[in-house]
Design an enzyme around this catalytic site. Structure first.
Site, mmCIF file in Angstrom:
data_model
loop_
_atom_site.group_PDB
_atom_site.id
_atom_site.type_symbol
_atom_site.label_atom_id
_atom_site.label_comp_id
_atom_site.label_asym_id
_atom_site.label_seq_id
_atom_site.Cartn_x
_atom_site.Cartn_y
_atom_site.Cartn_z
ATOM 1 N N ASP A 37 0.862 -1.188 0.000
ATOM 2 C CA ASP A 37 0.000 0.000 0.000
ATOM 3 C C ASP A 37 0.898 1.236 0.000
ATOM 4 O O ASP A 37 1.874 1.310 0.760
ATOM 5 C CB ASP A 37 -0.899 0.002 1.242
ATOM 6 N N ASN A 79 -2.906 13.301 -5.211
ATOM 7 C CA ASN A 79 -4.167 13.660 -5.837
ATOM 8 C C ASN A 79 -4.623 15.048 -5.403
ATOM 9 O O ASN A 79 -5.123 15.844 -6.211
ATOM 10 C CB ASN A 79 -5.241 12.634 -5.494
ATOM 11 N N HIS A 138 -5.629 14.348 -10.041
ATOM 12 C CA HIS A 138 -5.790 12.906 -10.237
ATOM 13 C C HIS A 138 -4.971 12.373 -11.416
ATOM 14 O O HIS A 138 -4.579 11.205 -11.415
ATOM 15 C CB HIS A 138 -7.274 12.581 -10.437
ATOM 16 N N ASP A 169 -2.690 9.128 -11.267
ATOM 17 C CA ASP A 169 -2.734 8.009 -12.209
ATOM 18 C C ASP A 169 -1.345 7.717 -12.788
ATOM 19 O O ASP A 169 -0.968 6.553 -12.965
ATOM 20 C CB ASP A 169 -3.711 8.313 -13.346
ATOM 21 N N ASP A 197 -4.602 2.516 -4.313
ATOM 22 C CA ASP A 197 -3.135 2.487 -4.361
ATOM 23 C C ASP A 197 -2.591 1.206 -3.730
ATOM 24 O O ASP A 197 -1.499 1.199 -3.175
ATOM 25 C CB ASP A 197 -2.554 3.714 -3.664
ATOM 26 N N ARG A 253 14.114 -2.882 -1.683
ATOM 27 C CA ARG A 253 14.365 -2.435 -3.063
ATOM 28 C C ARG A 253 13.101 -1.871 -3.686
ATOM 29 O O ARG A 253 13.132 -0.850 -4.396
ATOM 30 C CB ARG A 253 14.895 -3.597 -3.896
#
Length: 335
Positions: free
Chosen positions: A199, A207, A212, A216, A242, A263
């Site tokens: 997450d 955003n 937005h 994206d 996300d 990483r």
């Protein structure tokens, strides 16, 4: 009343393109244009062209031809194409010798393919023409069916791919993830894997401050980072907002998972736009101890591990213990 009928060579060729004229001793006098395609170069006698229908080389083909009764079919096999049996009649033409006229019968398809025959090689009244037209129509229909089935298969594959793909990032969606997990948990596969629930940290400000479209773009960049960090046998999925999930095939240690998680976090931080400082929190579950019916439980355990990372300060990896062990272990991502 009977009348003698004399046909020239040209008329014979048009009416009976499969005829063969022999001398009494079996020497070949002349042959129709289609029969000439079947006669091997240098053939002098009928035994150079035919053997008996049952395939036995007795050298007595001319004897069989002479003994053929009027009105009964004569069957001979081509010497150099043994799969082809020709059937026909023998008559005494009135100018000496024997006149044979043949047809291919069930060997027509083989003959057309072997000798490159066309409709011009048959008399207009020959039933073989009708069979050739039927076969040609059948091939055309079979070809169309094959093309239709191929297009249908490709369309089905495209539909399945679209149904399993996230349109924004091009990675798997939730449906695709569940299908991949079913395959990975299949006991016949015999290989373990690690499930990584990821997450993004601080995604909302992207955003809010940049719009937005920027959000994206970041999600697509994150998908590319995950694609670079994984192998062809692994799977990457975006399951909403996300949140991403990885299936990493093979045996893993906690240390190895922590390093690859670090990483991934660094790669995501490098594509963070502006001053938003986007990072990621990861929760990891090993497949040992889970069965084919435990998909929901495994996803839930990975989710629990993820929020362990969130509560521990974000930007880190939490590897869940195997089922039945008591605690989760959060690991700060190595820098």
């Amino acid at each position: 009343m009977s009348r003698a009928l004399t046909l020239g060579q040209a008329a014979l060729d048009r009416l009976m393109p499969m005829h063969l004229c022999l001398a009494e001793d079996g020497a070949i006098r002349f042959a129709g244009p289609t029969m000439q395609k079947l006669v091997p170069p240098g053939a002098q006698v009928v035994e150079d062209v035919f053997v008996e229908a049952r395939g036995v080389e007795t050298g007595c083909v001319i004897t069989q031809i002479r003994a053929s009764e009027p009105g009964k079919r004569l069957s001979l096999r081509l010497r150099h194409h043994r799969q082809m049996v020709l059937r026909g009649h023998v008559v005494a033409p009135g100018f000496g010798g024997l006149l044979l006229n043949f047809g291919f019968g069930v060997s027509l398809s083989d003959a057309v393919a072997a000798f490159g025959l066309t409709e011009n090689d048959f008399a207009p009244s020959e039933l073989a023409l009708e069979l050739m037209f039927l076969q040609e129509a059948n091939r055309a229909i079979q070809g169309e069916l094959a093309r239709f089935n191929r297009h249908l298969m490709l369309a089905r594959q495209d539909a399945e791919r679209e149904a399993h793909t996230d349109p924004l990032t091009g990675v798997l969606n939730r449906r695709g993830l569940l299908a991949a997990m079913r395959g990975a948990l299949d006991p016949r596969g015999g290989q373990g894997f690690a499930l990584v629930h990821l997450d993004l940290d601080n995604f909302k400000p992207v955003n809010d401050s940049l719009g937005h479209a920027a959000g994206d773009r970041l999600l697509r960049d994150v998908a590319q980072v995950l694609g670079r960090m994984t192998r062809s046998r692994d799977h990457v999925a975006r399951i909403g907002g996300d949140e991403f999930v990885l299936i990493l095939g093979g045996a893993w240690t906690c240390q190895a998972l922590t390093h690859i998680g670090a990483r991934i976090i660094r790669g995501i931080e490098q594509v963070s736009p502006g001053d938003c400082r986007v990072s990621a929190s990861l929760g990891v579950v090993l497949s040992a101890g889970y069965g084919p019916d435990d998909i929901d439980r495994m996803l839930n355990d990975a989710d629990v591990a993820l929020y362990r990372s969130k509560r521990a300060g974000k930007g880190r990896v939490s590897v869940a213990p195997l089922p039945a062990a008591p605690d989760l272990r959060p690991f700060p991502a190595p820098r």
